[in-house]
Scaffold this active site. Structure first.
Site, PDB file in Angstrom:
ATOM      1  CG  HIS A 144      23.140  48.990   9.460  1.00 33.84           C
ATOM      2  ND1 HIS A 144      23.162  47.687   9.016  1.00 33.84           N
ATOM      3  CD2 HIS A 144      22.286  49.449   8.629  1.00 33.84           C
ATOM      4  CE1 HIS A 144      22.786  47.524   7.928  1.00 33.84           C
ATOM      5  NE2 HIS A 144      21.983  48.596   7.448  1.00 33.84           N
ATOM      6  CE  LYS A 187      18.617  46.965   8.224  1.00 38.11           C
ATOM      7  NZ  LYS A 187      18.655  48.389   8.258  1.00 38.11           N
ATOM      8  CB  SER A 243      23.013  51.148   5.518  1.00 35.74           C
ATOM      9  OG  SER A 243      22.386  52.144   4.756  1.00 35.74           O
TER      10      SER A 243
END
Ligand SMILES: *Cc1c(COP(=O)(O)O)cnc(C)c1O
Length: 391
Positions: A208, A239, A180
Site C-alpha cells: 500500500h 494496487k 492496510s
C-alpha cells in the site's frame, strides 16, 4: 458418506453474525465511478490510487505487447517464460527503487510466499508486526524458522525480542510499510535502527506504499530516506500500479538466490507480456512527474480533514486509506450497505480482520477523485453518519 454439511453450517454461522457477503459484480471496469446493479456509484474501496487501471498510455502498452509477444508467456520464468519485456520491467523497477536488483513475481501474495518461504531456515528467526498482511503470515508459515510477533508498532517489544534472538543465525524483522486496515505508516526509522543495533535484516512489504509514499511513489524506504538500510523491499504491481504482480527489490545476490529457490517463481507461470508491459509503462509514468502523487496527497489530506471536522473517528490514518470506525460487525455492514444505496462504495471491514468493536468502513482516496466527487462523498457520509448516530 462424505458430505459438505459442516461447511454449510459454518456459512450459516457467518450469516448469523452478519459476516456473509456475496460477491459484488461490477458492470464496468475499475474507475472512479463504477456501475453496479445498473446504477453508477462513487468508488471509494479500490486500490487504484493513481487511476492507472484505465490510463491510456498503460492500456496501449498492454495492447502493443500482445501484438508483439502474444497473449501468454508460455512457461515459468526459469524455462522459456522470461521474455525481454520481463527483463525490462525488472531493470526499470530497480532504477525506480534505487536497488541493485528487482525480481518480479505473479502477485504481491506470491512474492511474500516465495521470499519468506525460501530465505529462512530452522536456525533463523522472523519477528513480525501483529498487524502484518495475511500473505506475510502465510509466508512465515512456509518456513521452519522460529517466529515471534510484536504488538503493532511496539518498538520496546521489538527490541526485547531482538535482544533474546542472538542465538539465531539470521534475524529478520518484517513489517508492512503502510498497514492496510488502519492506513498508518510503519515506524521504519526505528525498526532500521534496532535492526542495525542487533544485526538483523529489515523486510518491508510496501503493497500500500508503492506508488503512494516517497518521491513519485517510490515507497516507504524513500519516504524516510533509508536507502541502503532496508534489505528487502516487497512491492505490488496490483494496487497503485494498477495491473497485477509483485516484486522484491534487493541485492543481486538475493535475487540470484530467489531465482533458484523461490517456489512460486520456479513452479508458476510468469506474467503475460501485456501485464509486464503495462507495469513497465506505469513505472515510466510515475517516474516522469509527481503530478499524480501530489494530487493523491492533496485529496487525502483535504478529505480526511473534512471527515474529522464532521466528527467521524478516522482512527490513526496517515495515508489515503481512511477508516471510519463504526463499531460491531452488524452495524458496520449496515452502514456500508446504506452508503451503497446512497451511491458510495465503502467496504465494511469487521472481526476477525479487525477487533470486534472496531468494525469500520474503509475509504480509499485516489488521485482521480475530483473535488466534486469528494464533496459528494462528504455530504453522503455526513447524512448516513447522522442516521447511525456516529456524528
Ligand atoms: C494487498 C497486499 C498484498 C498482496 O498483493 P497482491 O499483489 O494483490 O497479491 C501483499 N501485502 C500487503 C501488505 C498487501 O496489502
Amino acid at each position: 458418506m462424505a458430505n459438505w454439511d459442516q461447511l454449510g453450517q459454518e456459512l450459516e454461522q457467518l450469516k448469523e453474525q452478519g459476516r456473509y457477503r456475496p460477491l459484488s459484480v461490477w458492470q464496468s471496469g475499475s474507475g472512479t465511478w463504477m456501475k453496479i446493479g445498473g446504477r453508477r456509484v462513487l468508488q471509494m474501496s479500490s486500490n487504484n490510487y493513481l487511476g492507472f487501471t484505465d490510463h491510456p498510455a498503460i492500456k496501449q502498452a498492454a495492447i502493443d505487447a500482445i501484438e508483439q509477444y502474444g497473449a501468454g508467456s508460455g512457461s515459468v520464468r526459469t524455462i522459456t517464460g522470461t521474455l525481454s519485456i520481463h527483463e525490462q520491467l525488472e531493470l526499470e523497477l530497480a532504477k525506480f527503487k534505487q536497488t541493485e536488483a528487482v525480481l518480479v513475481f505473479q502477485s504481491g501474495f506470491t512474492t511474500n510466499q516465495g521470499v519468506l518461504g525460501s530465505i529462512l531456515g530452522e536456525k533463523d528467526i522472523v519477528i513480525s508486526d501483529a498487524l502484518n498482511h495475511a500473505s506475510i503470515i502465510d509466508g512465515i508459515r512456509l518456513t521452519r524458522a522460529a517466529r515471534e510477533i510484536y504488538a503493532h508498532k511496539d518498538m520496546d517489544q521489538l527490541e526485547a525480542l531482538l535482544k533474546r534472538s542472538s542465538g539465531y543465525e539470521k534475524r529478520v524483522v518484517v513489517t508492512d510499510g503502510v498497514f492496510s486496515m488502519d492506513g498508518d505508516i510503519a515506524p521504519l526509522p526505528a525498526i532500521v535502527e534496532l535492526a542495525e543495533k542487533y544485526d538483523a535484516f529489515v523486510y518491508v512489504d510496501d503493497a500500500h506504499a508503492s506508488g503512494v509514499l516517497g518521491k513519485n511513489g517510490k515507497g516507504s524506504t524513500d519516504h524516510f530516506g533509508l536507502h541502503g538500510r532496508v534489505h528487502i523491499q516487497v512491492g505490488t504491481l496490483s494496487k497503485a500500479i494498477g495491473v497485477v504482480g509483485g516484486y522484491v527489490a534487493c541485492s543481486q545476490v538475493l535475487k540470484d538466490y530467489l531465482i533458484h529457490k523461490a517456489r512460486p517463481f520456479l513452479f508458476s507461470t510468469s506474467a503475460p507480456p501485456a501485464v509486464a508491459a503495462a507495469c513497465l509503462a506505469a513505472i515510466q509514468v510515475l517516474g516522469q512527474s509527481s503530478e499524480l502523487t501530489d494530487r493523491l496527497w492533496n485529496n487525502t489530506n483535504s478529505f480526511r480533514a473534512a471527515l474529522q471536522a464532521i466528527g467521524f473517528d478516522t482512527g490513526v490514518s496517515e495515508t489515503p486509506i481512511i477508516p471510519i470506525i463504526v463499531g460491531d460487525a452488524a452495524s458496520t455492514m449496515k452502514f456500508s450497505d446504506r452508503l451503497l444505496e446512497e451511491g458510495i462504495c465503502a467496504q465494511g471491514i469487521v472481526y476477525p480482520t479487525v477487533a470486534a468493536d472496531k468494525g469500520r468502513v474503509r475509504l480509499i482516496v485516489t488521485a482521480k477523485h475530483t473535488d466534486e466527487d469528494l464533496q459528494f462523498a462528504t455530504r453522503v457520509l455526513q447524512k448516513v453518519g447522522q442516521e447511525f448516530g456516529l456524528v
